[in-house]
Design an enzyme around this catalytic site. Structure first.
Site, PDB file in Angstrom:
ATOM      1  N   LYS A 243      35.082 116.545  14.662  1.00  0.00           N
ATOM      2  CA  LYS A 243      35.853 115.949  15.407  1.00  0.00           C
ATOM      3  C   LYS A 243      35.226 116.137  16.995  1.00  0.00           C
ATOM      4  O   LYS A 243      34.678 117.152  17.369  1.00  0.00           O
ATOM      5  CB  LYS A 243      37.206 116.681  15.521  1.00  0.00           C
ATOM      6  CG  LYS A 243      38.303 116.367  14.117  1.00  0.00           C
ATOM      7  CD  LYS A 243      39.439 117.109  14.417  1.00  0.00           C
ATOM      8  CE  LYS A 243      40.137 117.230  13.374  1.00  0.00           C
ATOM      9  NZ  LYS A 243      40.868 115.844  12.958  1.00  0.00           N
ATOM     10  N   ARG A 317      44.288 116.790   2.188  1.00  0.00           N
ATOM     11  CA  ARG A 317      44.413 116.329   0.753  1.00  0.00           C
ATOM     12  C   ARG A 317      43.857 117.116  -0.229  1.00  0.00           C
ATOM     13  O   ARG A 317      44.262 117.128  -1.578  1.00  0.00           O
ATOM     14  CB  ARG A 317      44.155 115.045   0.903  1.00  0.00           C
ATOM     15  CG  ARG A 317      42.609 114.564   0.822  1.00  0.00           C
ATOM     16  CD  ARG A 317      42.324 112.954   1.135  1.00  0.00           C
ATOM     17  NE  ARG A 317      42.782 112.686   2.491  1.00  0.00           N
ATOM     18  CZ  ARG A 317      42.692 111.469   2.946  1.00  0.00           C
ATOM     19  NH1 ARG A 317      42.453 110.472   2.403  1.00  0.00           N
ATOM     20  NH2 ARG A 317      42.940 111.447   4.195  1.00  0.00           N
TER      21      ARG A 317
END
Length: 463
Positions: A243, A317
């Protein structure tokens, strides 16, 4: 047994009876019609007090001492049911009670309690704070219980990762289980591979603190079987798909799903609901090291489905997939997962309105009713199967990051749905876990979302 608290703090409430100062919670109509205590009315008119929403006017006695306060509710108090939270931050220190208010006692007290929250672990705590006497017709025990759950979630999210990494989160989880005499287990490190949780291990193996799967069991067999799963990414660098620095500033909150299910579990256990409760929290730190998982890698999940890694920043996830597969094996009556999962959910609904996904229309309706009943906003989003093709991968069963970026919250939910095939009813909550602006009932910082609504629903289910 008092509700478990992560950080000790003084109660926002008092029980001093007649030794408290009065608060007159009023609308502009009360001033216009003169339907409040005469001394307070005269002072309000002389001061030009308009009873605007959230406004406060201290009222003196004839001899110049503090005699009470006027609190403005605005023209439509129902638009801000927890406006009373502002009192906890604007009243001077002392013991207070509500003299008049066109609000229910429970809303008024809960709002005040929510607004009293302060996160003071890293600075000197306020020595004196105002306290409010809970009205006799309010459910004081349940209000304190809900505040304990909400504050636990807020505390966990607000604590930076140097003090809330996988080890520390496990410590709090274990302490919560022990407080309510629940059974606690943990699978850590390479034992995850031995027990067939490969995706949890994959995401967390590059961290200095081992990945793990935490489990809590509480309640009696034969009661309604409910399982809660919470995403516990204690910090998310994004992995090798790193990020930018600006996107890492709030990544301590990426365990917000875990924090919220722990707060909900507290409420359930403290209320002694007739529920056979199981809580599963996969805990990792998505770090960068020589053994970090890579874009293009393919891993087999607990379910047996192979997952192609097309973005290491879509890690939440992955760990949920293994935990949901485990939960699904037991076929609970209701399976709830909560996760700070996608930016797409924030684009769609903003930070304050968490979406949930389910293919159970009855459950969706009941959750919507619960949300309105307790003023805990949430919104159903579609599990649109037309997008299921987007999670297909060329050389694996599914991808963790569909190309194109469209409908990201829906495709994430459809990814998780692949791992829930036997459970009677399932709902996925894509929460933000953070209040970016101050509101009457919460400061800027970690936030509990949807758990009061879920608690309300589960009370009905258990009854």
């Amino acid at each position: 047994m008092a509700p478990y608290q992560f950080i000790d703090r003084p109660s926002p409430f008092n029980s001093r009876g007649g030794k408290t100062l009065p608060i007159f919670a009023i609308t502009p109509a009360h001033i216009e019609t003169g339907t409040i205590e005469p001394v307070a009315l005269d002072w309000a008119r002389k001061a030009g007090f308009k009873a605007e929403a959230g406004s406060l006017l201290l009222v003196p006695t004839d001899d110049g001492h503090l005699g009470g306060a006027l609190f403005g509710l605005g023209k439509t108090p129902s638009d801000a049911p927890f406006l009373s939270g502002k009192l906890a931050r604007t009243l001077p220190a002392g013991d207070w009670h509500i003299e008049t208010a066109p609000l229910t006692a429970n809303r008024l007290s809960l709002g005040y309690g929510l607004g009293s929250y302060r996160f003071e672990r890293y600075r000197q705590a306020a020595k004196e704070v105002p306290t409010l006497m809970i009205p006799t017709d309010a459910d004081a025990t349940d209000i304190e219980r809900q505040l304990a759950g909400v504050f636990l979630a807020r505390d966990l999210i607000n604590t930076p990762t140097n003090d809330m990494g996988p080890d520390a989160l496990e410590d709090v989880f274990r302490a919560l289980a022990e407080h309510y005499k629940a059974k606690f287990t943990a699978i850590r490190g390479d034992d995850l591979l031995k027990e067939n949780f490969p995706l949890i291990h994959t995401v967390g193996r590059a961290s200095a603190e081992a990945p793990r799967l935490l489990e809590l069991r509480w309640g009696k067999k034969g009661h309604r079987k409910v399982t809660l799963v919470g995403k516990g990414v204690c910090f998310d660098t994004g992995g090798l798909d790193i990020k930018p620095a600006s996107s890492m500033l709030l990544m301590k909150k990426d365990m917000g799903g875990a924090a919220n299910v722990m707060g909900l579990a507290l409420m359930i256990m403290d209320a002694k609901l007739k529920i056979d409760l199981r809580v599963l929290v996969p805990v990792v730190e998505n770090s960068i090291s020589a053994n970090a998982f890579r874009p293009g890698d393919i891993y087999r999940s607990r379910k047996g489905l192979t997952v192609q890694i097309d973005n290491t920043d879509a890690e939440g996830r992955l760990i949920l997939a293994d935990a949901l597969a485990l939960a699904d094996e037991e076929e609970p009556e209701l399976l709830i997962d909560m996760a700070t999962l996608t930016g797409a959910a924030r684009v769609a609904l903003g930070p304050d309105l968490p979406p949930f996904f389910t293919d159970d229309d009855d459950l969706a309706s009941e959750l919507g009713d619960a949300s309105l009943s307790v003023d805990d906003p949430l919104w159903r989003m579609p599990l649109y199967m037309g997008y299921d093709k987007d999670i297909a991968a060329r050389i694996a069963d599914i991808t963790n990051a569909p190309a194109g970026g469209m409908a990201g919250a829906i495709t994430a939910a459809l990814f998780l749905k692949r791992f829930v095939t036997r459970t009677k009813s399932w709902a996925h909550f894509d929460i933000y876990g953070w209040a970016p602006t101050e509101r009457p009932h919460s400061p800027i910082g970690g936030e509990a979302q949807a758990i009061r609504a879920l608690y309300h629903h589960l009370k009905s289910l258990a009854a």
